[in-house]
Design a protein around this motif. Structure first.
Motif, short mmCIF file in Angstrom:
data_model
loop_
_atom_site.label_atom_id
_atom_site.label_comp_id
_atom_site.label_asym_id
_atom_site.label_seq_id
_atom_site.Cartn_x
_atom_site.Cartn_y
_atom_site.Cartn_z
N HIS A 1 6.36 37.00 -1.32
CA HIS A 1 6.54 38.90 -0.58
C HIS A 1 7.83 39.09 -1.78
CE1 HIS A 1 5.28 36.51 3.30
NE2 HIS A 1 4.25 37.30 2.64
N LEU A 2 7.73 38.90 -2.55
CA LEU A 2 8.63 39.65 -2.88
C LEU A 2 10.08 39.82 -3.17
CD1 LEU A 2 6.23 42.83 -5.33
CD2 LEU A 2 7.17 40.23 -5.62
N GLN A 3 10.76 38.47 -2.38
CA GLN A 3 11.75 38.98 -0.98
C GLN A 3 12.57 37.81 -1.97
OE1 GLN A 3 11.77 37.47 2.56
NE2 GLN A 3 13.68 38.90 3.44
N THR A 4 13.73 38.28 -1.54
CA THR A 4 14.96 37.49 -3.25
C THR A 4 14.78 36.47 -2.04
OG1 THR A 4 16.71 38.60 -2.33
CG2 THR A 4 15.43 39.72 -4.54
N ASN A 5 16.43 35.64 -2.28
CA ASN A 5 16.86 34.91 -1.51
C ASN A 5 18.07 35.44 -0.65
OD1 ASN A 5 18.72 35.25 -4.43
ND2 ASN A 5 19.66 34.17 -3.04
N VAL A 6 17.69 36.73 -1.11
CA VAL A 6 19.13 37.72 0.35
C VAL A 6 18.06 38.34 0.92
CG1 VAL A 6 20.33 39.12 0.69
CG2 VAL A 6 20.96 37.77 -0.97
N SER A 7 17.64 38.00 2.08
CA SER A 7 16.65 38.46 2.88
C SER A 7 15.88 40.66 3.12
CB SER A 7 16.71 38.43 4.57
OG SER A 7 17.64 38.98 5.55
N ASN A 8 17.05 40.71 2.98
CA ASN A 8 16.65 42.64 3.24
C ASN A 8 17.30 43.16 1.39
OD1 ASN A 8 19.88 42.04 2.79
ND2 ASN A 8 20.11 44.23 2.82
N ILE A 9 16.62 42.33 0.37
CA ILE A 9 16.16 42.55 -0.84
C ILE A 9 15.54 41.97 -1.62
CG2 ILE A 9 17.98 42.56 -3.28
CD1 ILE A 9 20.20 42.51 -1.78
N TYR A 10 14.60 43.35 -2.11
CA TYR A 10 13.20 43.16 -3.07
C TYR A 10 13.24 43.30 -4.31
CZ TYR A 10 11.33 42.39 2.36
OH TYR A 10 11.19 41.76 3.35
N ALA A 11 12.59 42.46 -4.93
CA ALA A 11 12.06 43.26 -6.19
C ALA A 11 10.78 43.29 -6.75
CB ALA A 11 12.72 41.92 -7.54
N ILE A 12 10.83 43.39 -7.90
CA ILE A 12 9.19 44.41 -8.06
C ILE A 12 9.38 44.81 -9.34
CG2 ILE A 12 8.94 45.22 -5.98
CD1 ILE A 12 8.94 47.72 -7.13
N ARG B 1 15.77 32.62 -16.93
CA ARG B 1 14.96 33.90 -18.47
C ARG B 1 15.87 35.50 -17.58
NH1 ARG B 1 8.46 33.35 -18.30
NH2 ARG B 1 9.75 35.16 -19.91
N GLY B 2 16.65 35.43 -16.84
CA GLY B 2 17.48 36.65 -16.68
C GLY B 2 16.01 37.65 -15.59
N GLN B 3 15.09 36.58 -14.90
CA GLN B 3 14.24 37.25 -13.81
C GLN B 3 14.63 37.33 -12.32
OE1 GLN B 3 11.15 35.13 -14.88
NE2 GLN B 3 10.09 37.28 -15.98
N VAL B 4 15.27 38.22 -11.89
CA VAL B 4 15.38 38.13 -9.67
C VAL B 4 14.23 37.49 -9.47
CG1 VAL B 4 15.75 40.07 -8.01
CG2 VAL B 4 16.04 40.51 -10.50
N GLU B 5 15.18 36.38 -9.09
CA GLU B 5 13.67 35.42 -8.67
C GLU B 5 13.70 35.76 -6.79
OE1 GLU B 5 15.24 31.56 -6.65
OE2 GLU B 5 15.23 31.42 -8.67
N ALA C 1 25.73 40.38 -4.87
CA ALA C 1 24.71 40.67 -2.78
C ALA C 1 24.38 39.39 -2.86
CB ALA C 1 23.18 41.86 -3.18
N GLY C 2 24.96 38.42 -4.14
CA GLY C 2 24.31 37.12 -3.65
C GLY C 2 22.76 36.69 -4.25
N GLU D 1 27.62 46.70 -4.50
CA GLU D 1 28.97 45.68 -3.92
C GLU D 1 28.26 45.01 -2.89
OE1 GLU D 1 30.44 49.55 -2.21
OE2 GLU D 1 31.03 49.93 -4.53
N ASP D 2 27.24 44.82 -2.00
CA ASP D 2 27.29 43.40 -1.53
C ASP D 2 26.10 43.95 -0.94
OD1 ASP D 2 27.16 45.21 1.09
OD2 ASP D 2 29.13 45.42 1.31
N ALA D 3 25.37 42.87 -0.12
CA ALA D 3 23.85 43.37 0.17
C ALA D 3 23.46 44.53 0.60
CB ALA D 3 23.68 42.05 1.33
N THR D 4 23.93 45.26 1.65
CA THR D 4 24.04 46.19 1.98
C THR D 4 24.58 47.26 1.23
OG1 THR D 4 25.55 46.25 3.60
CG2 THR D 4 22.72 45.17 3.77
#
Length: 468
Positions: free
Chosen positions: A301-312, A293-297, A286-287, A119-122
């Protein structure tokens, strides 16, 4: 509204391992899973069920081809009870899935069933099967939504005769002729299952060799062995069309000369890789940025451009491997706890669970040549080992590549019995930057398959294997 320190979206090997590590580190953790069972693709429709079928079909193959030589005589005809084979596979999956649920309970991880979307980043909205939903608050979110089978734009996968690996794991019958599009890991493993059970198997591969991302020597040896077992290969063939007419599937492929090869089978397995799965995630809310290629950037540190969101895992760059996802899940959990973990992506092993098995870690010979690295190579064939002769598993070899000046091991490539387990020795040695001589001077139990590693190291050190 429930609130958590960490919400993990996806319960595959990356997701559930990350959730466990987060819980171990004291975080109030929740995991969101869209399917009724935990474990993701790997446990439900990937690694585990495919290995169950590989093992069952291997037993049958041994009984048909090798038992008499071992002095084992079975009265009457040996038959395949395919329904029981599939049921056993299901039982193995159920045991593993229930094991994950036990680990969630043990670590006090809240499991929320439904599709997770931002819904948003948190805030993560979880939509249930009945259409109802709940929203949870998260200080940190780990995206672990994995991947789905990829296809080609002109192929209509009907999940009946034109199938993916998911359907290939639960067929109601043994195919008469299985045409496999793609000569990678998944296609070859499932192809060998059905080859053993009596199917004709043809593999169409766009590249000039099977398992094209691995060392060329492994590809050459595996091709030779699988051909000997009866598998047909059409390399350097570009699939032009896949059409179904009743119970017949026709695959047309063009070779480099422009000639069209027409293959007719009762099933076609589309096995051209996998694609990152972010459908329904609403990452944009969430921004979170996705790549072309459809991957999460993500960053290092596997951190996205949004500081509290990671992807693995499969949803980010890199090899789509369960153990790679696990390592990344642990890394993110420990980063959140203020620790400083690391992953050496060069040392993530790759394995093909055919028989003989194929395993590799580090650089291929082709990569070293392309990079202009001076190296030396040492190989040792399994047929020269007493243990291999005793078990009648004499196909394959171990090859070690070492730096020409420092002798540091740069790559290890194996094909043979139990190399999926043996590769761990190579990973350990390379993690501690061992030289080929270091490995050659380690005592290896006799008689074992592992002696081939020692002998290959001796060959790479100064070309002096003891048993060749």
């Amino acid at each position: 509204m429930s609130s958590f320190d960490v919400v993990v979206i996806g319960s595959g090997p990356g997701g559930y391992v990350s959730a466990i590590r987060c819980a171990q580190l004291g975080f109030n953790t929740a995991i969101v899973e869209k399917y009724p069972t935990l474990g993701g693709t790997c446990l439900n429709v990937g690694c585990i069920p495919s290995k169950a079928l590989l093992d069952s079909s291997h037993h049958y193959d041994d009984a048909m081809k090798h038992f008499k030589e071992h002095g084992i005589e079975i009265p009457g005809d040996i038959k395949v009870n395919f329904e029981q084979m599939i049921n056993r596979k299901k039982g193995v999956v159920d045991q593993n899935v229930s094991g994950i649920q036990y680990l969630m309970d043990k670590n006090k991880i809240t499991v929320i069933q439904g599709v997770g979307s931002f819904e948003d980043a948190t805030h993560v909205k979880v939509t249930k099967e009945d259409g109802s939903s709940e929203t949870v608050e998260a200080k940190n979110v780990i995206i672990a939504t994995g991947s789905k089978p990829a296809s080609l734009p002109f192929i209509d996968i009907d999940k009946e005769r034109i199938i993916t690996s998911t359907e290939a794991l639960k067929l109601k019958e043994i195919p008469k002729h299985l045409v496999i599009i793609g000569g990678g890991v998944i296609g070859l493993e499932l192809g060998q299952v059905y080859l053993r059970l009596g199917a004709k198997v043809s593999v169409v591969e766009y590249m000039d060799r099977i398992i094209p991302t691995m060392d060329a020597a492994l590809s050459k040896e595996l091709t030779k062995v699988l051909k000997k077992q009866g598998m047909k290969f059409y390399t350097s063939h570009k699939v032009q069309s896949v059409e179904r007419d009743g119970d017949t599937v026709t695959v047309k492929a063009e070779n480099k000369k422009g000639d069209i090869e027409t293959l007719e089978g009762d099933y076609a397995l589309v096995s051209v890789g996998r694609r990152p799965y972010t459908d329904g995630l609403d990452a944009d809310k969430a921004g979170v940025k996705l790549t072309e290629r459809g991957q999460v950037e993500v960053n290092d540190h596997l951190q996205t451009n949004v500081s509290n969101i990671y992807a693995i895992g499969d949803v980010v760059r890199g090899a789509m491997l369960a153990h790679k996802a696990e390592e990344e899940g642990v890394l993110v959990a420990e980063i959140l706890a203020g620790q400083k973990p690391h992953i050496n992506y060069n040392l993530i092993p790759g394995v093909v669970y055919t028989w003989p098995e194929v395993a590799a870690v580090g650089k291929t010979e082709e990569q070293l040549k392309e990079a202009g690295v001076e190296y030396k190579s040492g190989s040792f064939p399994f047929k020269a080992l007493g243990r291999s002769r005793a078990s009648m598993d004499t196909d394959g070899f171990v090859k070690i590549l070492a730096d020409a000046k420092t002798d540091e091991v740069l790559g290890v490539h194996m094909i043979g019995a139990r190399v999926a387990d043996l590769i761990a020795e190579a990973v350990t040695a390379m993690e501690f930057r061992a030289s080929a001589e270091d490995i050659s001077r380690m005592s290896h139990a006799h008689p074992t398959y592992a002696e081939a590693v020692k002998e290959a190291a001796l060959a790479a050190t100064d070309n002096r294997p003891l048993h060749l």
